[in-house]
Scaffold this motif. Structure first.
Motif, PDB file in Angstrom:
ATOM      1  N   ILE A 189       0.882  -1.279  -0.017  1.00  0.00           N
ATOM      2  CA  ILE A 189      -0.043   0.157  -0.093  1.00  0.00           C
ATOM      3  C   ILE A 189       0.898   1.154   0.000  1.00  0.00           C
ATOM      4  O   ILE A 189       0.495   2.357  -0.819  1.00  0.00           O
ATOM      5  CB  ILE A 189      -0.965   0.069   1.259  1.00  0.00           C
ATOM      6  N   ALA A 190       2.048   1.180   0.832  1.00  0.00           N
ATOM      7  CA  ALA A 190       3.192   2.230   0.801  1.00  0.00           C
ATOM      8  C   ALA A 190       3.531   2.563  -0.640  1.00  0.00           C
ATOM      9  O   ALA A 190       3.535   3.825  -1.142  1.00  0.00           O
ATOM     10  CB  ALA A 190       3.903   2.027   1.969  1.00  0.00           C
ATOM     11  N   ASP A 191       3.867   1.665  -1.273  1.00  0.00           N
ATOM     12  CA  ASP A 191       4.494   1.441  -2.748  1.00  0.00           C
ATOM     13  C   ASP A 191       3.465   2.047  -3.528  1.00  0.00           C
ATOM     14  O   ASP A 191       3.610   3.169  -4.588  1.00  0.00           O
ATOM     15  CB  ASP A 191       4.923   0.207  -3.020  1.00  0.00           C
ATOM     16  N   GLU A 192       2.342   1.787  -3.430  1.00  0.00           N
ATOM     17  CA  GLU A 192       1.041   2.191  -4.302  1.00  0.00           C
ATOM     18  C   GLU A 192       0.783   3.811  -4.000  1.00  0.00           C
ATOM     19  O   GLU A 192       0.803   4.496  -5.027  1.00  0.00           O
ATOM     20  CB  GLU A 192      -0.104   1.341  -4.010  1.00  0.00           C
ATOM     21  N   LYS A 252      14.033  -2.177   1.774  1.00  0.00           N
ATOM     22  CA  LYS A 252      14.141  -0.771   2.401  1.00  0.00           C
ATOM     23  C   LYS A 252      14.657   0.129   1.619  1.00  0.00           C
ATOM     24  O   LYS A 252      14.302   1.499   1.441  1.00  0.00           O
ATOM     25  CB  LYS A 252      14.865  -0.708   3.753  1.00  0.00           C
ATOM     26  N   GLU A 253      15.787   0.067   0.809  1.00  0.00           N
ATOM     27  CA  GLU A 253      16.588   0.671  -0.069  1.00  0.00           C
ATOM     28  C   GLU A 253      15.684   1.361  -1.170  1.00  0.00           C
ATOM     29  O   GLU A 253      15.730   2.479  -1.507  1.00  0.00           O
ATOM     30  CB  GLU A 253      17.932   0.166  -0.469  1.00  0.00           C
ATOM     31  N   LEU A 254      14.867   0.289  -1.756  1.00  0.00           N
ATOM     32  CA  LEU A 254      14.017   0.516  -2.779  1.00  0.00           C
ATOM     33  C   LEU A 254      12.995   1.524  -2.382  1.00  0.00           C
ATOM     34  O   LEU A 254      12.665   2.684  -3.042  1.00  0.00           O
ATOM     35  CB  LEU A 254      13.569  -0.676  -3.259  1.00  0.00           C
ATOM     36  N   LEU A 255      12.193   1.143  -1.266  1.00  0.00           N
ATOM     37  CA  LEU A 255      11.046   1.633  -0.804  1.00  0.00           C
ATOM     38  C   LEU A 255      11.325   3.158  -0.319  1.00  0.00           C
ATOM     39  O   LEU A 255      10.538   4.236  -0.631  1.00  0.00           O
ATOM     40  CB  LEU A 255      10.277   1.151   0.148  1.00  0.00           C
ATOM     41  N   SER A 256      12.631   3.274   0.147  1.00  0.00           N
ATOM     42  CA  SER A 256      12.783   4.542   1.095  1.00  0.00           C
ATOM     43  C   SER A 256      13.008   5.633   0.061  1.00  0.00           C
ATOM     44  O   SER A 256      13.177   6.742   0.386  1.00  0.00           O
ATOM     45  CB  SER A 256      14.131   4.444   1.939  1.00  0.00           C
ATOM     46  N   LYS A 257      13.241   5.375  -1.216  1.00  0.00           N
ATOM     47  CA  LYS A 257      13.331   6.403  -2.330  1.00  0.00           C
ATOM     48  C   LYS A 257      12.269   7.244  -2.490  1.00  0.00           C
ATOM     49  O   LYS A 257      12.245   8.413  -3.009  1.00  0.00           O
ATOM     50  CB  LYS A 257      13.551   5.562  -3.770  1.00  0.00           C
ATOM     51  N   ASN A 278       2.544  11.827   0.023  1.00  0.00           N
ATOM     52  CA  ASN A 278       3.613  11.888   0.815  1.00  0.00           C
ATOM     53  C   ASN A 278       3.050  10.581   1.916  1.00  0.00           C
ATOM     54  O   ASN A 278       2.220  10.609   2.708  1.00  0.00           O
ATOM     55  CB  ASN A 278       3.715  13.223   1.560  1.00  0.00           C
ATOM     56  N   VAL A 279       4.123   9.813   1.967  1.00  0.00           N
ATOM     57  CA  VAL A 279       3.937   8.525   2.775  1.00  0.00           C
ATOM     58  C   VAL A 279       4.938   8.245   3.623  1.00  0.00           C
ATOM     59  O   VAL A 279       6.041   8.392   3.365  1.00  0.00           O
ATOM     60  CB  VAL A 279       3.719   7.151   1.735  1.00  0.00           C
ATOM     61  N   THR A 280       4.311   7.836   4.960  1.00  0.00           N
ATOM     62  CA  THR A 280       5.246   7.501   6.005  1.00  0.00           C
ATOM     63  C   THR A 280       5.105   6.097   6.459  1.00  0.00           C
ATOM     64  O   THR A 280       3.592   5.759   6.742  1.00  0.00           O
ATOM     65  CB  THR A 280       5.089   8.454   7.239  1.00  0.00           C
ATOM     66  N   LEU A 281       6.071   5.173   6.496  1.00  0.00           N
ATOM     67  CA  LEU A 281       5.735   3.765   6.995  1.00  0.00           C
ATOM     68  C   LEU A 281       6.207   3.585   8.365  1.00  0.00           C
ATOM     69  O   LEU A 281       7.543   3.841   8.399  1.00  0.00           O
ATOM     70  CB  LEU A 281       6.153   2.851   5.963  1.00  0.00           C
ATOM     71  N   ILE A 282       5.476   3.085   9.204  1.00  0.00           N
ATOM     72  CA  ILE A 282       6.020   3.085  10.680  1.00  0.00           C
ATOM     73  C   ILE A 282       6.071   1.340  10.897  1.00  0.00           C
ATOM     74  O   ILE A 282       5.205   0.519  10.792  1.00  0.00           O
ATOM     75  CB  ILE A 282       5.103   3.601  11.655  1.00  0.00           C
TER      76      ILE A 282
END
Length: 458
Positions: A178-181, A211-216, A187-191
């Motif tokens: 869902i975060a990726d989508e 993490k490296e991919l998503l944190s972009k 603006n998305v924050t994932l906890i």
């Protein structure tokens, strides 16, 4: 009178009904589902941008009709397993079931065979699924969950479109997808409370890649605990984060409250059944609502996957009246796959960390190759594969994979390998079919190449 009654029209209920009709074509099969607008569970994360919510519908009634299975759009109010009677009501409110209540309400003298709200059955399959786990967080009522409910999710999609800053609590597969989508437009924050993403499926090396991919495009907070949620913000680790919309994706629990006085439940609320999903001679339970046991340890595991639910359903449906399909494989096998930023991540079995915690002496091998040969095609990607073997006999215990979209099916090959007790030698000598556009090279096929590395260390 129905021969086979299925309670629940999700993945497990649908597959069970269709296969029950396939194996026992003369039997009258019916599915009871209070909300026939069922969604394809694995597709839910993509309704926020990739496609509309109506594109994710199962079209349950149409598909059941194709297999000559009836659908009743009501909910179960109560049932009596002794007299095999189910009491129905119109689809509204929470359903419940109690053997004693059913006996009081129906009674042998009060059962009217012509009452459409009373059903009698020969075989009953319970497929009531799961519902979101609600963590004890102050202001949790201000958050949304990923419920498998069409109207609820339609409202959530609308809220997401009007939000600018969205917070997602939970670093599991659903939270990440869902975060990726949503990060495509928001603006998305994932906890995540733990120190890595997908901690139950991947070791640190693969988790770091995720993490490296998503944190972009997503702000990721690990080792973080949410203490309060309001309609405008989230309090995490004593700091405030702006949040127009908060979505909680911290897992699910079995939807079995209705059976607590009727059927055996384990401490986590899962229905207890045997290896053929029999609760008793004529009652079966499948999917997210039934207890599963971990493949290598036989310990109860909260496994909730559509693929597992479909497996349960196939086994139960075939064996309703006699054991037609003998189950040779052992307990439930963890197998996952996801896509982050167009890259596949998949895992099966136990991780390196889990293997060590459970006392296995292991050999770990890892290789990197290409998804096509030569790697000149536009869709070619690297394929990273890690295999975990027991050191003494070289049985495959687990695998982790990252690669392009055309690499995903490799994990299913490795799943079957685990189920069939394959060794590193079996994988090293496996015979394969290849094609330049479709598969990795035969000279360095990921499975055989990684198995070779393990054999070198043995």
């Amino acid at each position: 009178m129905y021969d086979i009654v299925v309670i629940g029209g999700g993945v497990s209920g649908f597959v069970a009904a269709v296969n029950a009709k396939r194996f026992y074509p003369s039997k009258k099969v019916v599915v009871i589902e209070k909300n026939p607008k069922k969604l394809i569970p694995c597709g839910i994360p993509y309704i926020f941008d990739t496609y509309g919510i109506d594109d994710d519908l199962m079209h349950l009634e149409k598909k059941l009709k194709k297999f000559n299975v009836e659908l009743i759009t009501k909910e179960v109010r109560s049932f009596d397993v002794n007299s095999k009677v189910i009491m129905l009501s119109e689809a509204s409110g929470e359903s419940c079931a109690s053997g004693s209540r059913a006996e009081k309400e129906t009674g042998e003298n009060n059962t009217d065979a012509n009452d459409t709200n009373i059903l009698k059955y020969e075989k009953l399959i319970i497929a009531t699924g799961s519902k979101p786990f609600v963590p004890p967080i102050e202001g949790i009522e201000n958050a949304y969950f990923i419920k498998k409910d069409y109207d609820y999710l339609k409202d959530l999609v609308s809220k997401a479109k009007n939000a600018s800053d969205i917070t997602i609590i939970g670093g599991g597969f659903i939270g990440l997808e869902i975060a990726d989508e949503l990060s495509k437009t928001k603006n998305v924050t994932l906890i995540e409370a733990m120190d890595s993403l997908l901690p139950n499926s991947f070791d640190t090396d693969f988790s770091e890649s995720v993490k490296e991919l998503l944190s972009k495009k997503v702000r990721i907070l690990l080792n973080s605990k949410v203490s309060k949620i309001t309609k405008e913000e989230v309090l995490v680790n004593s700091r405030t984060i702006k949040s127009d919309l908060t979505i909680v994706a911290t897992g699910y629990k079995p939807n079995t409250e209705m059976f607590k006085d009727v059927l055996p439940l384990n401490p986590k609320g899962f229905i207890q059944a045997d290896d053929y999903f029999r609760v008793s001679k004529d009652v079966f339970a499948i999917g997210d609502c039934v207890e599963h046991k971990e493949f290598f340890t036989s310990n109860p595991t909260p496994l909730m996957l559509a693929s597992t639910a479909a497996f349960d359903a196939r086994v139960a449906a075939a064996n309703l009246y006699n054991l037609r399909i003998i189950r040779h494989n052992k307990d439930a096998l963890n197998i996952y796959s996801t896509v982050i930023d167009s890259k596949t991540f998949a895992a099966v079995g136990i991780t390196e960390k889990m293997a060590k915690e459970q006392g296995f002496d292991i050999i770990v091998a890892k290789t990197v190759t290409h998804s096509t040969h030569p790697p000149k095609f536009s869709h070619s990607t690297d394929v990273t594969l890690k295999l975990i073997f027991s050191k003494k006999d070289l049985y495959l215990l687990g695998a982790q994979l990252s690669g392009g979209l055309n690499s995903a099916e490799i994990i299913n090959i490795l799943s079957l390998a685990i189920q069939k007790s394959a060794t590193a030698t079996d994988l090293y000598t496996m015979q394969i079919g290849t094609h330049p556009i479709l598969t990795p090279p035969p000279t360095f096929y990921p499975i055989s190449a990684t198995a070779a590395e393990a054999l070198k260390e043995s």
